[in-house]
Design a protein around this motif. Structure first.
Motif, mmCIF file in Angstrom:
data_model
loop_
_atom_site.group_PDB
_atom_site.id
_atom_site.type_symbol
_atom_site.label_atom_id
_atom_site.label_comp_id
_atom_site.label_asym_id
_atom_site.label_seq_id
_atom_site.Cartn_x
_atom_site.Cartn_y
_atom_site.Cartn_z
ATOM 1 N N VAL A 1 -1.037 -3.713 5.983
ATOM 2 C CA VAL A 1 -0.048 -4.338 6.870
ATOM 3 C C VAL A 1 -0.709 -3.976 8.548
ATOM 4 O O VAL A 1 -0.959 -4.800 9.048
ATOM 5 C CB VAL A 1 1.244 -3.922 6.895
ATOM 6 C CG1 VAL A 1 2.221 -3.966 7.860
ATOM 7 C CG2 VAL A 1 1.727 -4.385 5.602
ATOM 8 N N ILE A 2 -1.090 -2.673 8.508
ATOM 9 C CA ILE A 2 -1.704 -2.149 9.857
ATOM 10 C C ILE A 2 -2.998 -2.960 10.247
ATOM 11 O O ILE A 2 -3.218 -3.315 11.460
ATOM 12 C CB ILE A 2 -1.849 -0.569 9.523
ATOM 13 C CG1 ILE A 2 -0.911 0.323 9.718
ATOM 14 C CG2 ILE A 2 -2.595 -0.240 10.921
ATOM 15 C CD1 ILE A 2 -0.730 1.458 9.450
ATOM 16 N N HIS A 3 -3.732 -3.393 9.167
ATOM 17 C CA HIS A 3 -4.967 -3.801 9.412
ATOM 18 C C HIS A 3 -4.770 -5.340 10.054
ATOM 19 O O HIS A 3 -5.365 -5.917 10.976
ATOM 20 C CB HIS A 3 -5.829 -3.896 8.130
ATOM 21 C CG HIS A 3 -7.140 -4.871 8.239
ATOM 22 N ND1 HIS A 3 -8.028 -4.248 8.715
ATOM 23 C CD2 HIS A 3 -7.483 -6.243 8.289
ATOM 24 C CE1 HIS A 3 -9.226 -5.099 9.005
ATOM 25 N NE2 HIS A 3 -8.720 -6.299 8.562
ATOM 26 N N LEU A 4 -3.769 -5.993 9.465
ATOM 27 C CA LEU A 4 -3.507 -7.509 9.760
ATOM 28 C C LEU A 4 -2.775 -7.611 11.184
ATOM 29 O O LEU A 4 -3.045 -8.276 12.046
ATOM 30 C CB LEU A 4 -2.682 -8.017 8.842
ATOM 31 C CG LEU A 4 -3.002 -8.346 7.402
ATOM 32 C CD1 LEU A 4 -2.192 -8.861 6.618
ATOM 33 C CD2 LEU A 4 -4.243 -9.416 7.540
ATOM 34 N N ILE A 5 -2.068 -6.415 11.485
ATOM 35 C CA ILE A 5 -1.475 -6.317 12.802
ATOM 36 C C ILE A 5 -2.656 -6.337 13.735
ATOM 37 O O ILE A 5 -2.470 -6.866 14.836
ATOM 38 C CB ILE A 5 -0.541 -5.352 12.853
ATOM 39 C CG1 ILE A 5 0.822 -5.518 12.114
ATOM 40 C CG2 ILE A 5 0.001 -4.945 14.256
ATOM 41 C CD1 ILE A 5 1.637 -4.291 11.875
ATOM 42 N N GLN A 6 -3.460 -5.251 13.619
ATOM 43 C CA GLN A 6 -4.528 -5.060 14.744
ATOM 44 C C GLN A 6 -5.230 -6.263 14.664
ATOM 45 O O GLN A 6 -6.169 -6.437 15.531
ATOM 46 C CB GLN A 6 -5.055 -3.846 14.490
ATOM 47 C CG GLN A 6 -5.940 -3.722 13.014
ATOM 48 C CD GLN A 6 -7.384 -3.917 13.231
ATOM 49 O OE1 GLN A 6 -8.108 -3.636 14.116
ATOM 50 N NE2 GLN A 6 -7.854 -4.933 12.176
ATOM 51 N N ASP B 1 -17.588 0.797 4.833
ATOM 52 C CA ASP B 1 -16.796 -0.414 5.691
ATOM 53 C C ASP B 1 -16.216 0.024 6.756
ATOM 54 O O ASP B 1 -15.498 1.210 6.772
ATOM 55 C CB ASP B 1 -15.642 -0.584 4.459
ATOM 56 C CG ASP B 1 -15.004 -2.063 4.584
ATOM 57 O OD1 ASP B 1 -14.881 -2.490 6.006
ATOM 58 O OD2 ASP B 1 -14.308 -2.485 3.890
ATOM 59 N N PRO B 2 -16.632 -0.623 7.920
ATOM 60 C CA PRO B 2 -15.979 -0.092 9.233
ATOM 61 C C PRO B 2 -14.563 -0.935 9.499
ATOM 62 O O PRO B 2 -14.269 -0.743 10.738
ATOM 63 C CB PRO B 2 -17.162 -0.968 10.340
ATOM 64 C CG PRO B 2 -17.446 -2.135 9.496
ATOM 65 C CD PRO B 2 -17.440 -1.670 7.917
ATOM 66 N N SER B 3 -13.811 -1.377 8.568
ATOM 67 C CA SER B 3 -12.619 -2.057 9.003
ATOM 68 C C SER B 3 -11.523 -0.862 8.977
ATOM 69 O O SER B 3 -11.559 0.061 8.660
ATOM 70 C CB SER B 3 -12.342 -2.971 7.913
ATOM 71 O OG SER B 3 -12.002 -2.380 6.700
ATOM 72 N N VAL B 4 -10.427 -1.167 9.581
ATOM 73 C CA VAL B 4 -9.284 -0.416 9.748
ATOM 74 C C VAL B 4 -8.706 -0.137 8.312
ATOM 75 O O VAL B 4 -8.160 0.892 7.911
ATOM 76 C CB VAL B 4 -8.153 -1.178 10.603
ATOM 77 C CG1 VAL B 4 -6.877 -0.502 10.463
ATOM 78 C CG2 VAL B 4 -8.591 -0.750 12.021
ATOM 79 N N PHE B 5 -8.670 -1.184 7.511
ATOM 80 C CA PHE B 5 -8.164 -1.235 6.189
ATOM 81 C C PHE B 5 -8.850 -0.125 5.385
ATOM 82 O O PHE B 5 -8.258 0.743 4.752
ATOM 83 C CB PHE B 5 -8.304 -2.488 5.496
ATOM 84 C CG PHE B 5 -7.792 -2.480 3.970
ATOM 85 C CD1 PHE B 5 -6.619 -2.334 3.720
ATOM 86 C CD2 PHE B 5 -8.793 -2.569 3.035
ATOM 87 C CE1 PHE B 5 -5.930 -2.289 2.337
ATOM 88 C CE2 PHE B 5 -8.388 -2.405 1.408
ATOM 89 C CZ PHE B 5 -7.155 -2.409 1.407
ATOM 90 N N TRP C 1 0.614 -0.315 3.269
ATOM 91 C CA TRP C 1 0.378 0.135 4.661
ATOM 92 C C TRP C 1 -0.676 -0.305 5.280
ATOM 93 O O TRP C 1 -0.904 -0.692 6.578
ATOM 94 C CB TRP C 1 1.098 1.428 4.790
ATOM 95 C CG TRP C 1 2.387 1.568 4.711
ATOM 96 C CD1 TRP C 1 3.140 2.277 3.674
ATOM 97 C CD2 TRP C 1 3.521 1.180 5.570
ATOM 98 N NE1 TRP C 1 4.506 2.282 3.890
ATOM 99 C CE2 TRP C 1 4.866 1.601 5.254
ATOM 100 C CE3 TRP C 1 3.193 0.581 7.061
ATOM 101 C CZ2 TRP C 1 5.896 1.271 5.973
ATOM 102 C CZ3 TRP C 1 4.683 0.195 7.663
ATOM 103 C CH2 TRP C 1 5.802 0.582 7.269
ATOM 104 N N ALA C 2 -1.957 0.160 4.574
ATOM 105 C CA ALA C 2 -3.161 -0.084 5.139
ATOM 106 C C ALA C 2 -3.555 -1.744 5.516
ATOM 107 O O ALA C 2 -4.038 -1.796 6.371
ATOM 108 C CB ALA C 2 -4.336 0.465 4.093
#
Length: 428
Positions: free
Chosen positions: A306-311, A287-291, A303-304
Motif C-alpha cells: 500500500v505504501i509503495h503504491l501511494i508513493q 531491490d531499491p524499491s520502497v516495497f 502495508w508495504a
C-alpha cells in the motif's frame, strides 16, 4: 540555455564549481553547497579514470581466480548469464518450454558447468527468449563477451546522446558503477538502457522509431509500466501507436515460436517471483524499491504494498508536468526515475538506467542549479554498487531515498529553468 528539446545542443559534461542559486542557510545548506562546489569536470575525469582502471583490475582478478570455470562462490563468470545460456541450450534442443521448468533449466546449466553451486531460474517473458536463443551457438565465454560488448556499445551511444552528444560523457559513462555491475553479472541493464533510454530521448525528434524501441521493452515489460502515461501527458500518439504495434508484433512472433503455453509459464514464474520477494526468499537488499525496503525492515506485506503504491502515485504526479511540458531529455530522465520508483520488483543491475538521468542532470546542473542537485547526482551514481552491501550488512535500504532525491533534484532543475525562460525571452 537549450531549447525545449534538450537533446540537440551539446553541452559540457560535468558541472561547474559555482554554487546553485537561491538563498540557503543552515548547516545542511552549507554542506550541500560545499559538495556541489567540489564536483567539477577535472575531478570527474580523474575519478572516472581511477574507477575504470579499478573495474578492469577487478575483472582481471575475478577471471584469474576462476577454477574449472567457476569463482570462489561456485558461480561462472557473468553469474546470471548462465540463465540466458541455459535457456538458449534448451530452446535450440527443442525444449523451449523447459525454460520455465526449474529442474530442466538447472540440468542445462549443470551440463555447462557441472560443479556450479548456483541455482538460477527463468522469469522472463517469451519475447526475451527470442533474444537469448542464439547465444549457445558459440562457446559460453565468447557468448558472454559478445553480449557484454554489444550491450555496452548500445549503452554508451544512449548515454552520449543524453549528455547532448558530448564525447567527454563517455569516460564518466564507463566509470558509472552500473557498468561494473552488469559486466560482472552478465545481466540486461545495458539492453534496458538502450531500449528505454534511447526510446525516451528520441520521442520528440523521431516519434515512430522511439515507439519501436519502447515497444521492444516487451522483453522486460514491467519497465513499460508508465509509458502509456508518458505518451498521454505529452500527446505522443505516434510513439504510442508504434510502441503498441511493436510489442504486439514481437509477442506474436514469440507465441508462434514457442506456443501459448510459454506465456502461462511466464505468468506462473512472475507470480512466484513476487511471492518469493514478499517472503524475503529473494535478495531484497538488491531491490531499491520502497516495497523491498519495507519488507527488509520487517513491515507486513500488505502495508508495504500500500505504501509503495501511494508513493508511486506521488512520483507520477510530480513527473507529469515534465512529461507534458519539459524538454525531451528532462522528460526522459523523469520517466526513468519515476519508473524505478514505481516498480516494486527490480534489482541493482537494472540501475544501469540511472546513467541517462545522471547524464541529463549533469549537463544541465550549471550555476543556476538548486543547491544539493549535484550532490543528488553523486548518490545516484554510487547507488548500484552500495545498495546491496548496505542493505545486507547495515540493514539500511538506501535505494528509495536516493531515487526520490534524484527525482526531486531533477524537478527542481526543471522548475528553475522554467522560471528563467521569461527573463531570457525578454532579453532576446
Amino acid at each position: 540555455m537549450s531549447g525545449r528539446d534538450g537533446t540537440e545542443d551539446p553541452g559540457a559534461v560535468g558541472v561547474p564549481s559555482d554554487a546553485g542559486s537561491g538563498a540557503h542557510s543552515g548547516a545542511l545548506g552549507r554542506a550541500l553547497a560545499a559538495v556541489d562546489r567540489f564536483i567539477n569536470p577535472e575531478r570527474l575525469r580523474a575519478y572516472s579514470i581511477i574507477l575504470v582502471i579499478g573495474y578492469a583490475a577487478g575483472i582481471a582478478v575475478l577471471l584469474a581466480g576462476l577454477r574449472h570455470g567457476l569463482d570462489a562462490q561456485g558461480k561462472p563468470p557473468g553469474a546470471d548469464f548462465i540463465i540466458f545460456y541455459g535457456v538458449s541450450k534448451l530452446t535450440l534442443a527443442g525444449q523451449a518450454l523447459g525454460a520455465y521448468a526449474p529442474h530442466l533449466l538447472l540440468a542445462a546449466e549443470r551440463a555447462i558447468f557441472p560443479a556450479s553451486r548456483g541455482v538460477f531460474v527463468w522469469t522472463y517473458p517469451p519475447p526475451f527468449q527470442l533474444v537469448v536463443t542464439p547465444l549457445s551457438l558459440v562457446p559460453y565465454g565468447w557468448a558472454l563477451a559478445g553480449w557484454t560488448a554489444a550491450g555496452l556499445a548500445i549503452y554508451l551511444i544512449v548515454v552520449k546522446r543524453a549528455a547532448g552528444g558530448a564525447r567527454a560523457a563517455l569516460l564518466p559513462a564507463l566509470a558509472f558503477p552500473g557498468v561494473f555491475m552488469n559486466a560482472t553479472q552478465g545481466q540486461t541493464g545495458f539492453l534496458l538502457t538502450g531500449l528505454m533510454g534511447g526510446g525516451l530521448l528520441l520521442i520528440k525528434r523521431r516519434p515512430w522509431f522511439a515507439g519501436v524501441l519502447l515497444g521492444l521493452l516487451a522483453v522486460k515489460p514491467q519497465f513499460g509500466l508508465l509509458l502509456p502515461l508518458v505518451c498521454l501527458a505529452g500527446g505522443r500518439w505516434q510513439t504510442a501507436a508504434a510502441g503498441a504495434g511493436t510489442a504486439l508484433a514481437v509477442s506474436a512472433v514469440a507465441t508462434l515460436a514457442f506456443g501459448a503455453p510459454a506465456w502461462i509459464g511466464f505468468l506462473k514464474a512472475a507470480a512466484l517471483s513476487g511471492d518469493y520477494l514478499a517472503a524475503g526468499a529473494l535478495p531484497v537488499e538488491k531491490d531499491p524499491s520502497v516495497f523491498a525496503a519495507l519488507i527488509l525492515l520487517g513491515a507486513p506485506v500488505l502495508w508495504a504494498l500500500v505504501i509503495h503504491l501511494i508513493q508511486a502515485a506521488v512520483a507520477v504526479i510530480l513527473a507529469w508536468p515534465m512529461w507534458r511540458r519539459g524538454p525531451a531529455d528532462m522528460a526522459a530522465a523523469a520517466a526513468i526515475l519515476a519508473t524505478l520508483i514505481a516498480l516494486p520488483y527490480l534489482f541493482d543491475y537494472d540501475l544501469a538506467l540511472l546513467a541517462v538521468p545522471i547524464a541529463v542532470a549533469a549537463r544541465r546542473a550549471g550555476a543556476e542549479a538548486p543547491i544539493g542537485s549535484r550532490t543528488a547526482l553523486i548518490y545516484l551514481a554510487v547507488l548500484p554498487i552500495v545498495l546491496a552491501p548496505l542493505g545486507k550488512y547495515a540493514h539500511t535500504p538506501l535505494g528509495p531515498a536516493v531515487l526520490w532525491a534524484g527525482l526531486l533534484a531533477l524537478r527542481s532543475m526543471w522548475l528553475g529553468s522554467m522560471s528563467l525562460e521569461p527573463a531570457l525571452a525578454a532579453v532576446a
